[in-house]
Write an enzyme that holds these catalytic residues in place. Structure first.
Site, mmCIF file in Angstrom:
data_model
loop_
_atom_site.group_PDB
_atom_site.id
_atom_site.type_symbol
_atom_site.label_atom_id
_atom_site.label_comp_id
_atom_site.label_asym_id
_atom_site.label_seq_id
_atom_site.Cartn_x
_atom_site.Cartn_y
_atom_site.Cartn_z
ATOM 1 N N ASN A 294 -0.231 -10.532 1.594
ATOM 2 C CA ASN A 294 -0.883 -11.505 2.607
ATOM 3 C C ASN A 294 -1.609 -12.347 1.666
ATOM 4 O O ASN A 294 -2.902 -11.694 1.112
ATOM 5 C CB ASN A 294 -1.579 -11.174 3.622
ATOM 6 N N TRP A 295 -1.335 -13.435 1.140
ATOM 7 C CA TRP A 295 -2.165 -14.389 0.204
ATOM 8 C C TRP A 295 -3.383 -14.938 0.895
ATOM 9 O O TRP A 295 -4.294 -15.474 0.339
ATOM 10 C CB TRP A 295 -1.420 -15.166 -0.408
ATOM 11 N N LYS A 296 -3.361 -14.841 2.140
ATOM 12 C CA LYS A 296 -4.726 -15.399 2.943
ATOM 13 C C LYS A 296 -4.680 -17.032 2.438
ATOM 14 O O LYS A 296 -3.771 -17.494 2.047
ATOM 15 C CB LYS A 296 -5.655 -14.579 2.668
ATOM 16 N N HIS B 143 -3.724 -10.707 12.732
ATOM 17 C CA HIS B 143 -4.592 -10.358 11.793
ATOM 18 C C HIS B 143 -6.131 -10.119 12.098
ATOM 19 O O HIS B 143 -6.391 -11.005 13.024
ATOM 20 C CB HIS B 143 -4.285 -11.090 10.502
ATOM 21 N N GLU C 99 -8.808 -10.725 10.806
ATOM 22 C CA GLU C 99 -9.428 -12.235 10.219
ATOM 23 C C GLU C 99 -9.239 -13.154 11.608
ATOM 24 O O GLU C 99 -9.827 -14.169 11.894
ATOM 25 C CB GLU C 99 -8.974 -12.701 9.121
ATOM 26 N N GLU D 157 -4.556 -1.683 10.392
ATOM 27 C CA GLU D 157 -5.474 -2.289 9.331
ATOM 28 C C GLU D 157 -6.812 -2.120 9.928
ATOM 29 O O GLU D 157 -7.173 -2.882 10.833
ATOM 30 C CB GLU D 157 -5.437 -3.766 9.029
ATOM 31 N N GLY E 263 -10.691 -5.875 2.738
ATOM 32 C CA GLY E 263 -11.497 -6.620 1.556
ATOM 33 C C GLY E 263 -12.805 -6.102 1.186
ATOM 34 O O GLY E 263 -13.628 -6.596 0.572
ATOM 35 N N SER F 128 -7.630 -2.782 1.854
ATOM 36 C CA SER F 128 -8.178 -2.280 0.274
ATOM 37 C C SER F 128 -6.910 -1.278 -0.639
ATOM 38 O O SER F 128 -7.354 -0.423 -1.299
ATOM 39 C CB SER F 128 -9.407 -1.483 0.407
ATOM 40 N N GLY G 229 -3.863 -7.673 0.838
ATOM 41 C CA GLY G 229 -4.357 -8.898 0.536
ATOM 42 C C GLY G 229 -4.844 -9.070 -0.926
ATOM 43 O O GLY G 229 -3.950 -9.473 -1.687
ATOM 44 N N GLY G 230 -6.059 -8.748 -1.188
ATOM 45 C CA GLY G 230 -6.438 -9.126 -2.802
ATOM 46 C C GLY G 230 -5.532 -8.720 -3.794
ATOM 47 O O GLY G 230 -5.213 -9.484 -4.453
#
Ligand code: PGA
Length: 259
Positions: free
Chosen positions: A9-11, A95, A97, A173, A179, A219, A240-241
Site C-alpha cells: 500500500n503505497w498510500k 483502512h 487512515e 491492522e 507506521g 510495521s 505500507g512503508g
C-alpha cells in the site's frame, strides 16, 4: 492451503515517474517468485502507468479506495467501474487512515465492500483496534463489530468471481502498529486472526471461513515478516512503508515463499 498474499500500500506517495521506477525494479527482482500473490496499490494518479509496467508479470494491481456508486455526480470520487476498467483486481477498503481522517464508518465500509463485489473486484477489508481499545481489553469486541457491520447483507455466494476466485480478504491492522515501527507480536496477531476466522464462519459460513485470506498489517518489515507469516493463520501481509523500497518489499515477498 490458502495462497499467501502480499499487498504493498503505497498510500499518498510516489509521482508517476517514481511509481514506474519502483515497479520496474520490483518486477525484475520478483520475477522468479511463484506460489505467492503480489499486489501493489499505487495512488490513483499512477495506476495507469503502473499497469503498463506490470503487464505480463507476476504483479497485480490494486486501488487504495473507491466510492460506492458506479457513476454520477460525485465530484472528486473514483468508482469501482473505473478501477476495474484501469486493470485493478484488488481494492483496499476501510483502512484505518480512511476511518480516522475521512470519517469512514462501518456503514460506508459496507457500501464499498458491496460495490467492490458487484463489480467483480476483490476487497481487502481492513479491521483493527486502537491502542486505547487494546489497553481497555476491547480488541475482540471492536474486531467483531467491524466484521459484522462491514459484511452485513453479504452472502457467500456473491463472493465468487466468474472464474471461481474468492473476492474477500480481511486485513488485520492494529491501528497502534501502523507506521509506528511497533508491530503486533506473532501471538497477538495470531489470536486476532483465529478470532476473525471464527467470525467468518459465523457470518459467511464454512466455505468462506476456509478460503478467505486473513493478512496482517502494521510495521511489517523484512526483519519480522517471516516470523509473522510462520503462523498458520497469517495468510500474508499488507505493507505500507516497507513497500516503497523495492529491495525491502521483495525480501518480504521472499519470506512468504519460505513458510
Ligand atoms: P506500515 O503501514 O507498514 O507503514 O505500518 C501498514 C498499512 O497502513 O497498511
Amino acid at each position: 492451503m490458502r495462497k499467501p498474499l502480499i499487498v504493498g500500500n503505497w498510500k499518498m506517495n510516489n509521482s508517476v515517474a517514481e511509481s514506474v521506477s519502483l515497479v520496474d525494479k520490483l518486477k525484475v527482482l520478483a520475477k522468479d517468485v511463484a506460489g505467492v500473490e503480489i499486489v501493489v496499490a499505487p495512488p490513483f494518479t499512477a495506476l495507469f502507468s503502473t499497469r503498463d509496467v506490470i503487464k505480463g508479470s507476476n504483479i497485480k494491481l490494486g486501488a487504495q479506495n473507491i466510492f460506492w456508486e458506479d457513476r454520477g455526480a460525485y465530484t472528486g470520487e473514483i468508482s469501482p467501474l473505473m478501477i476495474a476498467d484501469i486493470g485493478c483486481e484488488y481494492v483496499i477498503i476501510g483502512h484505518s487512515e480512511r476511518r480516522e481522517y475521512f470519517k469512514e464508518s462501518d456503514e460506508i465500509v459496507n457500501k464499498k465492500i458491496k460495490s467492490t463485489i458487484r463489480n467483480k473486484l476483490k476487497a481487502v477489508m481492513c479491521v483493527g483496534e486502537s491502542l486505547k481499545d487494546r489497553e481497555e481489553g476491547r480488541t475482540m469486541q471492536v474486531i467483531e463489530s467491524q466484521m459484522r457491520k462491514g459484511l452485513e447483507g453479504i452472502s457467500n455466494s456473491e463472493l465468487q468471481t466468474p472464474n471461481s476466485e474468492f473476492q474477500l480478504v480481511i486485513a488485520y491492522e492494529p491501528v497502534w502498529a501502523i507506521g509506528t515501527g511497533r508491530n503486533a507480536t506473532q501471538s497477538q496477531a495470531n489470536d486476532v486472526h483465529i478470532y476473525i476466522r471464527k467470525l467468518l464462519l459465523q457470518i459467511l459460513g464454512e466455505y468462506a471461513a476456509s478460503v478467505t485470506r486473513v493478512i496482517y498489517g502494521g510495521s511489517v518489515k523484512p526483519s519480522n515478516s517471516a516470523e509473522l507469516m510462520s503462523e498458520k493463520e497469517i495468510d500474508g501481509v499488507l505493507i505500507g512503508g516497507a513497500s516503497l523500497d523495492a529491495d525491502s518489499f521483495v525480501q518480504i515477498i521472499r519470506s512468504a515463499c519460505m513458510v
